[in-house]
Scaffold this motif. Structure first.
Motif, short mmCIF file in Angstrom:
data_model
loop_
_atom_site.label_atom_id
_atom_site.label_comp_id
_atom_site.label_asym_id
_atom_site.label_seq_id
_atom_site.Cartn_x
_atom_site.Cartn_y
_atom_site.Cartn_z
N UNK A 215 -2.60 -15.18 -6.56
CA UNK A 215 -2.79 -14.04 -5.90
C UNK A 215 -2.21 -14.17 -4.53
N UNK A 216 -1.89 -12.93 -3.75
CA UNK A 216 -1.30 -13.02 -2.79
C UNK A 216 -1.74 -11.82 -1.80
N UNK A 217 -1.67 -12.06 -0.54
CA UNK A 217 -2.09 -10.89 0.60
C UNK A 217 -0.76 -10.63 1.50
N UNK A 218 -0.79 -9.22 1.35
CA UNK A 218 0.46 -8.60 2.37
C UNK A 218 -0.47 -7.94 3.49
N UNK A 219 -0.13 -8.09 4.60
CA UNK A 219 -0.67 -7.77 5.76
C UNK A 219 0.25 -6.69 6.27
N UNK A 220 -0.13 -5.45 6.63
CA UNK A 220 0.67 -4.37 7.18
C UNK A 220 0.13 -3.94 8.36
N UNK A 221 1.05 -3.54 9.37
CA UNK A 221 0.82 -2.92 10.60
C UNK A 221 1.16 -1.59 10.61
N UNK A 222 0.60 -0.55 10.97
CA UNK A 222 0.88 0.78 10.91
C UNK A 222 0.43 1.44 12.24
N UNK A 223 1.19 2.53 12.54
CA UNK A 223 0.87 3.10 14.13
C UNK A 223 -0.56 3.91 13.97
N UNK A 224 -0.98 4.36 12.81
CA UNK A 224 -2.25 5.05 12.71
C UNK A 224 -2.90 4.94 11.65
N UNK A 228 -1.52 4.48 7.29
CA UNK A 228 -2.19 3.55 6.66
C UNK A 228 -2.66 4.33 5.25
N UNK A 229 -3.17 5.41 5.36
CA UNK A 229 -3.60 6.22 4.25
C UNK A 229 -2.51 6.63 3.20
N UNK A 230 -1.55 7.12 3.92
CA UNK A 230 -0.12 7.33 3.19
C UNK A 230 0.27 6.17 2.65
N UNK A 231 0.25 5.15 3.11
CA UNK A 231 0.93 3.89 2.62
C UNK A 231 -0.24 3.43 1.36
N UNK A 232 -1.47 3.77 1.65
CA UNK A 232 -2.27 3.28 0.50
C UNK A 232 -1.89 4.04 -0.84
N UNK A 233 -1.66 5.49 -0.53
CA UNK A 233 -1.30 6.41 -1.73
C UNK A 233 -0.22 5.90 -2.34
N UNK A 234 0.75 5.52 -1.56
CA UNK A 234 2.26 4.84 -2.17
C UNK A 234 1.90 3.63 -3.02
N UNK A 235 1.09 3.08 -2.51
CA UNK A 235 0.91 1.40 -3.31
C UNK A 235 0.03 1.90 -4.25
N UNK A 236 -1.03 2.87 -4.47
CA UNK A 236 -1.66 3.23 -5.50
C UNK A 236 -0.76 3.74 -6.61
N UNK A 237 0.25 4.55 -6.22
CA UNK A 237 1.06 5.28 -7.34
C UNK A 237 2.28 4.44 -7.62
N UNK A 297 7.93 1.18 3.06
CA UNK A 297 8.78 0.76 4.22
C UNK A 297 8.85 1.99 5.31
N UNK A 298 8.93 3.19 5.01
CA UNK A 298 9.11 4.10 5.84
C UNK A 298 7.86 4.31 6.80
N UNK A 299 6.47 3.73 6.34
CA UNK A 299 5.34 3.87 7.17
C UNK A 299 4.92 2.75 7.86
N UNK A 300 5.40 1.63 7.52
CA UNK A 300 4.90 0.28 8.27
C UNK A 300 5.82 0.26 9.50
N UNK A 301 4.82 -0.79 10.56
CA UNK A 301 5.63 -1.14 11.63
C UNK A 301 6.08 -2.72 11.45
N UNK A 302 5.20 -3.45 10.64
CA UNK A 302 5.35 -4.72 9.98
C UNK A 302 4.74 -4.82 8.74
N UNK A 303 5.19 -5.80 8.02
CA UNK A 303 4.67 -6.14 6.70
C UNK A 303 4.90 -7.43 6.18
N UNK A 304 3.83 -8.38 6.25
CA UNK A 304 4.09 -9.62 5.90
C UNK A 304 3.30 -10.21 4.63
N UNK A 305 4.26 -10.65 3.74
CA UNK A 305 3.63 -11.41 2.69
C UNK A 305 3.00 -12.68 3.27
N UNK A 306 1.61 -13.05 3.10
CA UNK A 306 0.97 -14.30 3.90
C UNK A 306 1.17 -15.47 3.00
#
Lengths: 453, 453
Positions: A215-224, A228-237, A297-306
């Motif tokens: 398993x792996x965790x990705x930490x993403x930072x977003x403006x709002x 983050x909700x929009x990114x969640x939908x993209x991930x689920x889809x 990518x178009x939604x995040x400020x940072x995205x780190x695979x930890x």
């Protein structure tokens, strides 16, 4: 009193009247002061049955209780003269059956112990509520969810069979080891999530699956939170099938950082996502990490695979949001749920309410399944102001949840603290049928009365 | 009769008395000759409500019906004077909502059309009953399963929300777009699988998931069904998460090979497994193929990962078992279910019954979830001998299923043909509570009475 002592012959498992410890008058947050008739700690199905029969004879109301880790007051005495049946000593893990991929347990086994037991043997019990000290019986009573529900579902999806003692002292077995059924009404799912109002669970067979190897965790930072909700939908889809999509705000994290004494790996933005992926093939997981990063990518400020150590430290921060806050202020923890695309709208609405009511609000939650944990903070408000402002804000908040098509409780249950909102947010006809079903199983209203509705 | 014609003004959607086509007197296998009052084909929720109210006024019994593709007689008139509400014209796909990953449909949409519609847009509705001409309403009524249940669950797991018209003409919405709930009793799951006895579904919101991008089939030949069951357990325990594990006997396949005119790729052994794997990464799928082959190596005679053309041809044989048989003999198709580790024991038992009763028996089914399709074949028996031998064998068979901890129906429902066995195989207390629940929703016993129990 002789009868009760005939049932529970070991005096250390019986508290009568004034001897009842304070512990039984409250759960994690809710306290009540109605006097309790007695607390009995059975060690067997037969003792539970005998206790229920005793309560019938004496016309006592019964509350079944596990670890007392509830947060909605479902196990708190409110009628006076209740017989509390504390099941936490019925805590045997009875059998791991590798041929049916099931685990047979008593209701008092702690969820953390189930995880440890099966994971050592290469199996997985996915439901993962934050409280590892809750009992499996309590998890079934509230249909507990937790962090992995987005991929694996809730407790409901892992109960193959349960035996309950009914309010009339009879017993019934619901479900079976069979994976499929089209053989009559689904009574089992009626009992799951019924918060101890229909029967007392004494025996459970749980579905297990093979333990994912990686398993792996990705930490993403977003403006709002909206992003983050929009990114969640993209991930689920995207089809990456995340095993967790947690969202928290920087403002909520602050207390955890203070408490643990180190910062989150990302310090930009107002909202964060922690996305878990699990599977059996590390390379394939790497491919899914790439997918997550490319679709967001178009939604995040940072995205780190930890890496493993980072993941541990950053998850500790997430898990510490509540504990961290405890050191700073009294608070009320909610568990409302909305359709996944309304997550950010709800969070934004709570901020307007914060301004309107002068009460600080934080949000975190399971974005992958629309389950927000809103926290109302007392800070330095007087008891009176806190009570008043909180009531006013909750009214607004649950109204907003309702207009978004949401529900008052995703995983903690209604208990007593959300009854009023449940009543407002549920169609009259649905409530009426719930009451009629309660009446079928419990015509004398003996089992945890006046909870839920 | 004027009222009925006021509700359904289009005469092509109304059949009264002797004008009722023969079609409505039977399902796939079960026929009855009780006269029908009328058949109405509503096109809207409001028309359904009006029809129910009409039935109440005239004191008629109602049967809701979809495609008529049932196999248990649940939609067959048995009382006389029934009003049949045929929902197959309520067949609109209303909305694909990519933000909540749901599909909103009317109950008459065919399951094959749902698959086609969503798959073109990159989504997946996993439940996959063999009959692609069944309606989604019928699928919900029987909690239909099919080939992919081992990974994805049954229809129950994909109904987010349903609106029903109740036997008193009122309506109720069950479930919601929320993914989690701990907000009162789970009424939705009570209606799913209730075979049209509690309410008439008029509106559904279904859960979708992203369409897997790759899939593969492995065909394995084994000496016996026992070895195939052992291989199934190894596959399930290995963590490869198969999307299908089908088991069939050589003897069952024979008719399909005859009918289609080509052989299965493997011609050794008495039992076969067809294992489906799906995912998004072909390489990772290759790794899972290796895992399947390595964990089952000691059990299989042959194991072939099929190329796309082979997969198509060999699946066609599996799917043709029933159709092939139709050309040779009359038969009765069962859908019993047992715990997964009892699959072979049940199959072996049917062979002893074949000898004992002088009635040919074939088996195939979903080994991954313990769901056996046993076929009893009439061959050249007289009608009288067929009826008598069949009844005697069924009695033995369901008794065996019961002793193995199984259930009479995994996915077809009880209807009228399995009522007796359901009655024998269900605890009295469970049946009694089912009856009481029926009485709450339908005190006048108006909706599909005398079905299930």
């Amino acid at each position: 009193m002789s009868q009760l002592e005939n049932i529970i012959t070991d005096v250390s498992r019986l508290f009568i009247g004034e001897a009842v410890p304070d512990f039984y008058y409250h759960d994690t947050y809710v306290k009540n002061i109605k006097p309790v008739y007695a607390v009995a700690l059975p060690k067997s199905h037969e003792e539970v049955k005998a206790l229920v029969r005793f309560a019938i004879e004496k016309d006592l109301v019964i509350i079944a209780r596990g670890a007392g880790s509830g947060v909605a007051g479902a196990q708190v005495p409110i009628k006076g003269n209740e017989l509390i049946i504390d099941l936490h000593l019925m805590n045997r893990i009875i059998q791991l059956d590798e041929e049916t991929l099931t685990l047979t347990v008593e209701p008092g086994v702690l969820i953390g112990n189930i995880h440890d037991f099966v994971e050592k043997k290469g199996y997985f019990y996915p439901p993962d509520p934050a409280s590892k000290h809750s009992t499996i019986g309590g998890n079934v009573a509230t249909n507990a969810g937790g962090l992995r529900a987005v991929k694996y579902g809730t407790t409901r999806d892992y109960v193959r069979e349960m035996t309950v003692v009914l309010p009339d002292g009879e017993e019934m077995t619901l479900g079976s080891l069979n994976i499929k059924s089209s053989s009559g009404y689904d009574l089992k799912d009626l009992f799951i999530g019924s918060e101890g109002t229909l029967g007392i669970t004494t025996h459970l067979r749980l579905k297990l699956i093979p333990l994912p190897k990686a398993n792996v965790t990705i930490l993403q930072a977003l403006e709002t939170a909206q992003k983050a909700t929009e990114a969640t939908l993209e991930i689920l889809k995207s089809g990456v099938d995340p095993s967790g999509v947690e969202l928290f705000e920087r403002s909520a994290l602050h207390y955890a950082e203070e408490n643990l004494g180190y910062p989150l790996k990302s310090q930009v933005g107002q909202a964060y996502l922690m996305i878990s992926l699990d599977g059996n093939d590390q390379k394939e997981l790497d491919g899914r990490i790439d997918t997550v990063q490319s679709v967001t990518k178009h939604l995040t400020l940072e995205s780190h695979a930890l890496n493993a150590e980072e993941a541990k430290k950053n998850w500790a921060l997430r898990d510490n949001i509540l504990l961290g806050l405890t050191k700073f202020t009294e608070f009320e923890l909610l568990d409302e749920v909305v359709p996944i695309n309304k997550f950010a709208e709800l969070i934004e609405a709570t901020k307007a309410m914060q301004e309107k009511h002068g009460l600080n609000v934080l949000n975190f939650g399971h974005a992958g399944d629309g389950n927000v944990h809103t926290l109302l903070m007392k800070d330095d408000l007087t008891e009176e102001a806190w009570t008043k402002k909180r009531a006013a804000l909750l009214k607004d908040l649950y109204h907003k949840v309702d207009t978004l098509g949401g529900l008052p409780s995703a995983e903690h249950g209604i208990g007593i603290v959300k009854k009023e909102y449940m009543d407002n947010m549920t169609q009259t006809i649905n409530l009426e049928y719930m009451r009629q079903i309660k009446k079928i199983f419990d015509p004398e209203n003996r089992l945890n009365p006046d909870k839920i509705f």
